[in-house]
Design an enzyme around this catalytic site. Structure first.
Site, PDB file in Angstrom:
ATOM      1  N   HIS A   1       0.836  -1.207   0.000  1.00  0.00           N
ATOM      2  CA  HIS A   1       0.000   0.000   0.000  1.00  0.00           C
ATOM      3  C   HIS A   1       0.870   1.256   0.000  1.00  0.00           C
ATOM      4  CE1 HIS A   1      -4.069  -1.818   1.154  1.00  0.00           C
ATOM      5  NE2 HIS A   1      -3.238  -2.836   1.117  1.00  0.00           N
TER       6      HIS A   1
ATOM      7  N   ASP B   1      -5.762   5.875   2.351  1.00  0.00           N
ATOM      8  CA  ASP B   1      -5.987   4.484   1.976  1.00  0.00           C
ATOM      9  C   ASP B   1      -7.391   4.022   2.350  1.00  0.00           C
ATOM     10  OD1 ASP B   1      -5.774   1.371   2.536  1.00  0.00           O
ATOM     11  OD2 ASP B   1      -4.021   1.880   1.330  1.00  0.00           O
TER      12      ASP B   1
END
Length: 475
Positions: free
Chosen positions: A18, A117
């Protein structure tokens, strides 16, 4: 307002898969003159600092919750160190405690936008407190985003009689078939993860929109479907990995490599064009020793030169390798085994590499597309079966190894046999089928590189995003 007056704050989830695309995305913004800040915890700074490269990006830190608050060991600030089932749930709970420190930082920094995120569902409300838009970054493309949305909304998996009965994903172009076995499997007791996904979906719908790590020419039907039929606001700004333009940026992206870049390039320089297969299953996957042995034998039997990245950890000593394997393969110049982190983009972009065996994480899938490579698809968890379906059936540059079951990061299914691995590697490396896939992949690679240049689809969509951020309704 000029680009230099716009301030965008990025908040990646603390997992390597990520963090890296989020940093690449931040670099895209910085390269276009936007003031850019990345927020992370102290132990993730080295990874981010390496990946930022020459871009002018500010890094701000917030404290990760203490072991007393989380029940995690000291220094566990990245999912890389929380891979066991009990630890990953504790880790997810710990990241929820980052809300107050982030809000304190938002108050200090006064950014114009927060890109956070998907695993921070609370970020939409946090941004709203300060009157700024929150944009979601999954790091995914439009196809997996469409499948995720349609499966969640229509629940076709509830209408089949068994885990192996195929169903067509409703309201999705292309007659995409899946089975219940290929969907993300959440244990019934795992309420934390289920609740997190529900909250992530709700917060996404309330957010300003979604940034997709994709380019329009790769999946135009699904880009249109996501925006026009599913009604989601989204901008395609990828492939974000293409912001790494020179060899130094490619070599330094991510963690410190477990191999000297010059040694790796020297090895590749001794090989013919399109002759090497690169094998990597991402930073999270762990295989059993039995499966690792089958991979070793399958690669050797394929007769192709290979670079194989073996995840550092319990299998580090390579005692599972067949007797004499290293002497036959590495000693004979046929194979290179990297024990730990590899400079993946740098390797994939080398002309000697002609194929890629991948777990089908979207980062890796897109990096394979950018390198113009046919791929062996070996999905295991998350949305990887969707990505494999896209590579195999939609853009037709992949062949599967036949895995049919979502098994999670610890690789619990019966081992894929060496004969299957050998056959799949040969299919992407030699023969007419391989050449047809390679031709399609090379065409997509050219489109990807064109998309991020001035006048390209992703370059132009970046301008659209900036216009949206400057609009009176946003500001």
């Amino acid at each position: 307002m000029g680009n230099d007056e716009l301030h965008v704050l990025f908040f990646p989830f603390p997992a390597n898969g990520h963090i890296i695309p989020c940093v690449d995305l931040a670099r895209v913004f910085a390269m276009r003159g936007v003031k850019t800040t990345i927020v992370t915890t102290p132990l993730n700074v080295p990874l981010i600092s390496r990946t930022v490269g020459k871009a002018t990006i500010q890094i701000r830190t917030i404290k990760f919750p203490s072991p007393e608050e989380t029940g995690l060991p000291q220094g566990c600030e990245n999912s890389d160190s929380a891979l066991s089932p009990d630890k990953i749930i504790a880790f997810l709970k710990a990241t929820m405690l980052l809300r107050d420190p982030l809000e304190h930082l938002l108050q200090q920094e006064h950014p114009h936008c927060l890109v956070a995120d998907m695993f921070f569902p609370w970020a939409t409300d946090s941004a709203a407190k300060f009157g700024i838009p929150r944009i979601v970054f999954h790091g995914l493309g439009f196809f997996p985003l469409c499948v995720l949305a349609c499966v969640r909304q229509y629940r076709p998996q509830d209408k089949v009689s068994s885990y192996t009965e195929p169903f067509v994903v409703p309201n999705l172009p292309g007659e995409i078939t899946l089975t219940k076995m290929q969907l993300p499997q959440t244990p019934k007791h795992d309420e934390v993860f289920t609740q997190l996904l529900d909250e992530a979906n709700d917060s996404e719908l309330k957010s300003f929109g979604v940034i997709a790590n994709s380019f329009y020419e790769l999946e135009p039907v699904y880009a249109e479907h996501y925006r026009n039929h599913l009604g989601r606001r989204a901008w395609h700004l990828g492939p974000v990995s293409l912001c790494n333009r020179d060899s130094e940026e490619k070599a330094w992206r991510g963690k410190e490599a477990a191999i000297d870049e010059h040694e790796c390039m020297k090895w590749l320089a001794s090989k013919e064009k399109d002759s090497v297969v690169y094998v990597c299953f991402g930073s999270m996957t762990s295989f059993s020793e039995a499966q690792l042995r089958e991979i070793a034998l399958g690669l050797e039997a394929s007769g192709r030169a290979f670079i194989w990245v073996v995840k550092k950890g319990s299998n580090e000593k390579l005692e599972w390798l067949p007797e004499g394997y290293e002497d036959r393969v590495e000693g004979g110049g046929k194979g290179l085994i990297i024990r730990g982190w590899a400079p993946q983009v740098m390797i994939l972009d080398n002309e000697a590499v002609g194929g890629f065996v991948t777990h089908c994480g979207w980062n890796s899938a897109l990096e394979g597309v950018c390198a113009g490579l046919p791929m062996v698809t070996w999905p295991m968890y998350a949305e990887q079966f969707y990505n494999a379906k896209f590579l195999n059936d939609v853009v037709r540059i992949g062949v599967g190894v036949g895995v049919q079951t979502w098994i999670g990061m610890m690789g619990g299914e019966a081992a894929v046999k060496k004969e299957v691995i050998e056959k799949a590697v040969k299919r992407i490396m030699v023969g007419e089928e391989a050449e047809e896939m390679r031709k399609r992949a090379k065409e997509l690679s050219l489109m990807a590189r064109k998309a991020v240049r001035e006048g390209g689809s992703s370059y132009s969509h970046f301008n659209s995003l900036l216009q949206d951020l400057r609009s009176p309704t946003c500001m």
